[in-house]
Design a protein around this motif. Structure first.
Motif, PDB file in Angstrom:
ATOM      1  N   VAL A 149       0.824  -1.214   0.000  1.00  0.00           N
ATOM      2  CA  VAL A 149       0.000   0.000   0.000  1.00  0.00           C
ATOM      3  C   VAL A 149       0.858   1.265   0.000  1.00  0.00           C
ATOM      4  CG1 VAL A 149      -1.677   1.332   1.346  1.00  0.00           C
ATOM      5  CG2 VAL A 149      -1.979  -1.133   1.068  1.00  0.00           C
ATOM      6  N   PHE A 150       1.966   1.276   0.750  1.00  0.00           N
ATOM      7  CA  PHE A 150       2.687   2.528   0.975  1.00  0.00           C
ATOM      8  C   PHE A 150       4.031   2.671   0.271  1.00  0.00           C
ATOM      9  CE2 PHE A 150      -0.089   2.151   4.735  1.00  0.00           C
ATOM     10  CZ  PHE A 150      -0.808   3.314   4.567  1.00  0.00           C
ATOM     11  N   ARG A 151       4.605   1.611  -0.230  1.00  0.00           N
ATOM     12  CA  ARG A 151       5.929   1.726  -0.864  1.00  0.00           C
ATOM     13  C   ARG A 151       5.802   1.981  -2.364  1.00  0.00           C
ATOM     14  NH1 ARG A 151      10.057   0.997   2.726  1.00  0.00           N
ATOM     15  NH2 ARG A 151       9.581  -0.342   4.495  1.00  0.00           N
ATOM     16  N   SER A 152       6.902   2.422  -2.957  1.00  0.00           N
ATOM     17  CA  SER A 152       6.896   2.670  -4.390  1.00  0.00           C
ATOM     18  C   SER A 152       6.799   1.343  -5.144  1.00  0.00           C
ATOM     19  CB  SER A 152       8.160   3.429  -4.790  1.00  0.00           C
ATOM     20  OG  SER A 152       9.302   2.633  -4.570  1.00  0.00           O
ATOM     21  N   PRO A 153       6.201   1.337  -6.318  1.00  0.00           N
ATOM     22  CA  PRO A 153       5.949   2.475  -7.177  1.00  0.00           C
ATOM     23  C   PRO A 153       4.624   3.177  -6.929  1.00  0.00           C
ATOM     24  CG  PRO A 153       5.532   0.482  -8.416  1.00  0.00           C
ATOM     25  CD  PRO A 153       6.026   0.077  -7.051  1.00  0.00           C
ATOM     26  N   GLY A 154       3.808   2.752  -5.960  1.00  0.00           N
ATOM     27  CA  GLY A 154       2.575   3.482  -5.692  1.00  0.00           C
ATOM     28  C   GLY A 154       1.584   2.633  -4.934  1.00  0.00           C
ATOM     29  N   ALA A 155       0.539   3.279  -4.457  1.00  0.00           N
ATOM     30  CA  ALA A 155      -0.490   2.617  -3.655  1.00  0.00           C
ATOM     31  C   ALA A 155      -1.078   1.412  -4.383  1.00  0.00           C
ATOM     32  CB  ALA A 155      -1.599   3.604  -3.308  1.00  0.00           C
ATOM     33  N   LEU A 156      -1.180   0.315  -3.666  1.00  0.00           N
ATOM     34  CA  LEU A 156      -1.697  -0.968  -4.141  1.00  0.00           C
ATOM     35  C   LEU A 156      -0.806  -1.605  -5.213  1.00  0.00           C
ATOM     36  CD1 LEU A 156      -5.529  -0.241  -4.281  1.00  0.00           C
ATOM     37  CD2 LEU A 156      -4.156  -1.074  -2.363  1.00  0.00           C
ATOM     38  N   ARG A 157       0.344  -0.991  -5.479  1.00  0.00           N
ATOM     39  CA  ARG A 157       1.302  -1.541  -6.439  1.00  0.00           C
ATOM     40  C   ARG A 157       2.702  -1.600  -5.841  1.00  0.00           C
ATOM     41  NH1 ARG A 157       2.223   1.888 -10.534  1.00  0.00           N
ATOM     42  NH2 ARG A 157       1.454   3.615  -9.316  1.00  0.00           N
ATOM     43  N   GLY A 158       2.806  -1.294  -4.538  1.00  0.00           N
ATOM     44  CA  GLY A 158       4.109  -1.229  -3.886  1.00  0.00           C
ATOM     45  C   GLY A 158       4.823  -2.569  -3.855  1.00  0.00           C
ATOM     46  N   HIS A 159       6.143  -2.488  -3.881  1.00  0.00           N
ATOM     47  CA  HIS A 159       6.978  -3.681  -3.846  1.00  0.00           C
ATOM     48  C   HIS A 159       7.393  -3.967  -2.409  1.00  0.00           C
ATOM     49  CE1 HIS A 159       8.230  -3.090  -8.328  1.00  0.00           C
ATOM     50  NE2 HIS A 159       6.923  -3.186  -8.158  1.00  0.00           N
ATOM     51  N   VAL A 160       7.363  -5.234  -2.032  1.00  0.00           N
ATOM     52  CA  VAL A 160       7.724  -5.660  -0.683  1.00  0.00           C
ATOM     53  C   VAL A 160       9.243  -5.645  -0.543  1.00  0.00           C
ATOM     54  CG1 VAL A 160       7.676  -7.616   0.928  1.00  0.00           C
ATOM     55  CG2 VAL A 160       5.636  -7.043  -0.410  1.00  0.00           C
ATOM     56  N   VAL A 161       9.732  -5.153   0.594  1.00  0.00           N
ATOM     57  CA  VAL A 161      11.166  -5.130   0.883  1.00  0.00           C
ATOM     58  C   VAL A 161      11.557  -6.476   1.487  1.00  0.00           C
ATOM     59  CG1 VAL A 161      12.976  -4.074   2.305  1.00  0.00           C
ATOM     60  CG2 VAL A 161      11.211  -2.646   1.240  1.00  0.00           C
ATOM     61  N   ASP A 162      12.459  -7.177   0.799  1.00  0.00           N
ATOM     62  CA  ASP A 162      13.048  -8.413   1.307  1.00  0.00           C
ATOM     63  C   ASP A 162      14.519  -8.147   1.554  1.00  0.00           C
ATOM     64  OD1 ASP A 162      10.668  -9.885   1.060  1.00  0.00           O
ATOM     65  OD2 ASP A 162      11.103 -10.412  -1.017  1.00  0.00           O
ATOM     66  N   PHE A 163      15.090  -8.727   2.639  1.00  0.00           N
ATOM     67  CA  PHE A 163      16.486  -8.397   2.925  1.00  0.00           C
ATOM     68  C   PHE A 163      17.277  -9.494   3.628  1.00  0.00           C
ATOM     69  CE2 PHE A 163      13.977  -7.104   6.516  1.00  0.00           C
ATOM     70  CZ  PHE A 163      14.751  -7.422   7.625  1.00  0.00           C
ATOM     71  N   ILE A 164      16.674 -10.616   3.957  1.00  0.00           N
ATOM     72  CA  ILE A 164      17.382 -11.694   4.649  1.00  0.00           C
ATOM     73  C   ILE A 164      17.611 -12.829   3.653  1.00  0.00           C
ATOM     74  CG2 ILE A 164      17.335 -13.330   6.565  1.00  0.00           C
ATOM     75  CD1 ILE A 164      15.175 -11.390   7.850  1.00  0.00           C
ATOM     76  N   ALA A 165      18.868 -13.202   3.472  1.00  0.00           N
ATOM     77  CA  ALA A 165      19.210 -14.296   2.558  1.00  0.00           C
ATOM     78  C   ALA A 165      19.952 -15.370   3.340  1.00  0.00           C
ATOM     79  CB  ALA A 165      20.076 -13.779   1.415  1.00  0.00           C
ATOM     80  N   VAL A 166      19.401 -16.584   3.321  1.00  0.00           N
ATOM     81  CA  VAL A 166      20.004 -17.709   4.024  1.00  0.00           C
ATOM     82  C   VAL A 166      20.143 -18.867   3.046  1.00  0.00           C
ATOM     83  CG1 VAL A 166      19.760 -19.347   5.941  1.00  0.00           C
ATOM     84  CG2 VAL A 166      18.980 -16.985   6.212  1.00  0.00           C
ATOM     85  N   GLY A 167      21.379 -19.298   2.845  1.00  0.00           N
ATOM     86  CA  GLY A 167      21.638 -20.436   1.966  1.00  0.00           C
ATOM     87  C   GLY A 167      21.053 -20.224   0.587  1.00  0.00           C
ATOM     88  N   TRP A 168      20.420 -21.249   0.077  1.00  0.00           N
ATOM     89  CA  TRP A 168      19.812 -21.210  -1.260  1.00  0.00           C
ATOM     90  C   TRP A 168      18.389 -20.666  -1.229  1.00  0.00           C
ATOM     91  CZ3 TRP A 168      15.398 -24.003  -1.114  1.00  0.00           C
ATOM     92  CH2 TRP A 168      15.303 -24.974  -0.134  1.00  0.00           C
ATOM     93  N   TRP A 169      17.867 -20.426  -0.027  1.00  0.00           N
ATOM     94  CA  TRP A 169      16.482 -19.969   0.128  1.00  0.00           C
ATOM     95  C   TRP A 169      16.315 -18.574  -0.462  1.00  0.00           C
ATOM     96  CZ3 TRP A 169      12.849 -23.250   1.358  1.00  0.00           C
ATOM     97  CH2 TRP A 169      11.588 -22.786   1.722  1.00  0.00           C
TER      98      TRP A 169
END
Length: 176
Positions: A102-122
């Motif tokens: 809802v609140f992140r770019s590129p805009g409301a209802l189109r926002g991209h989720v922030v992912d930041f934890i990488a473990v192994g091949w997951w």
């Protein structure tokens, strides 16, 4: 413990960690924690888990909204602490990723989720994703074992339920 209490805790942790990750990590090289096995890096995900449904952010937003409404409606009928925990984790995770959509770019209802934890091949994930997966696994285990959301038991759980004291034994204990 309430569903909303668990959900609020997950949601706050998710928002705080995503805001930290964007401020501290975005646009930088990955931060390696344990060799190549565990690292932190910011990726923006317009899809669902494993990058499925990329480009269908609005559909995922509607699905997440439906999940939130369904859990809130069910929460008043819960009589099991484990179901409360599981549904609270799923609700908090859904709200965390819904907040991004809802609140992140590129805009409301189109926002991209922030992912930041990488473990192994997951695939790279976040606190909300972890909460949804852990909550869903817990709910599946409870269902398979027969622990019902209303506190009842069926199947394996009913067969392994401790026997309730009989009226005769309770009366005998009272006279002892």
């Amino acid at each position: 413990m309430t569903v909303l209490g668990v959900a609020l805790t997950v949601w706050v942790l998710d928002v705080l960690t995503k805001n930290w990750a964007v401020a501290a990590l975005e646009g930088r090289d990955p931060l390696y924690l344990i060799g190549d096995w565990a690292r932190l890096l910011v990726l923006r995900n317009s899809g669902a888990a494993f990058s499925m449904a990329t480009g269908y952010t609005w559909v995922l937003t509607l699905i997440a909204t439906g999940v939130v409404i369904a859990i809130i409606r069910l929460s008043s009928r819960l009589r099991s602490g484990w179901w409360t925990l599981g549904l609270g984790l799923v609700l908090g995770g859904a709200l965390g990723n819904l907040t991004d959509r809802v609140f992140r770019s590129p805009g409301a209802l189109r926002g991209h989720v922030v992912d930041f934890i990488a473990v192994g091949w997951w695939p790279v994930f976040n606190v909300a994703d972890s909460a949804v997966v852990c909550g869903a696994v817990l709910l599946v285990v409870l269902t398979v074992l027969g622990f019902d959301y209303d506190g009842g038991r069926s199947g394996w759980a009913a067969r392994h339920e401790p026997a309730a004291p009989s009226a005769d034994s309770a009366a005998g204990d009272a006279h002892a």
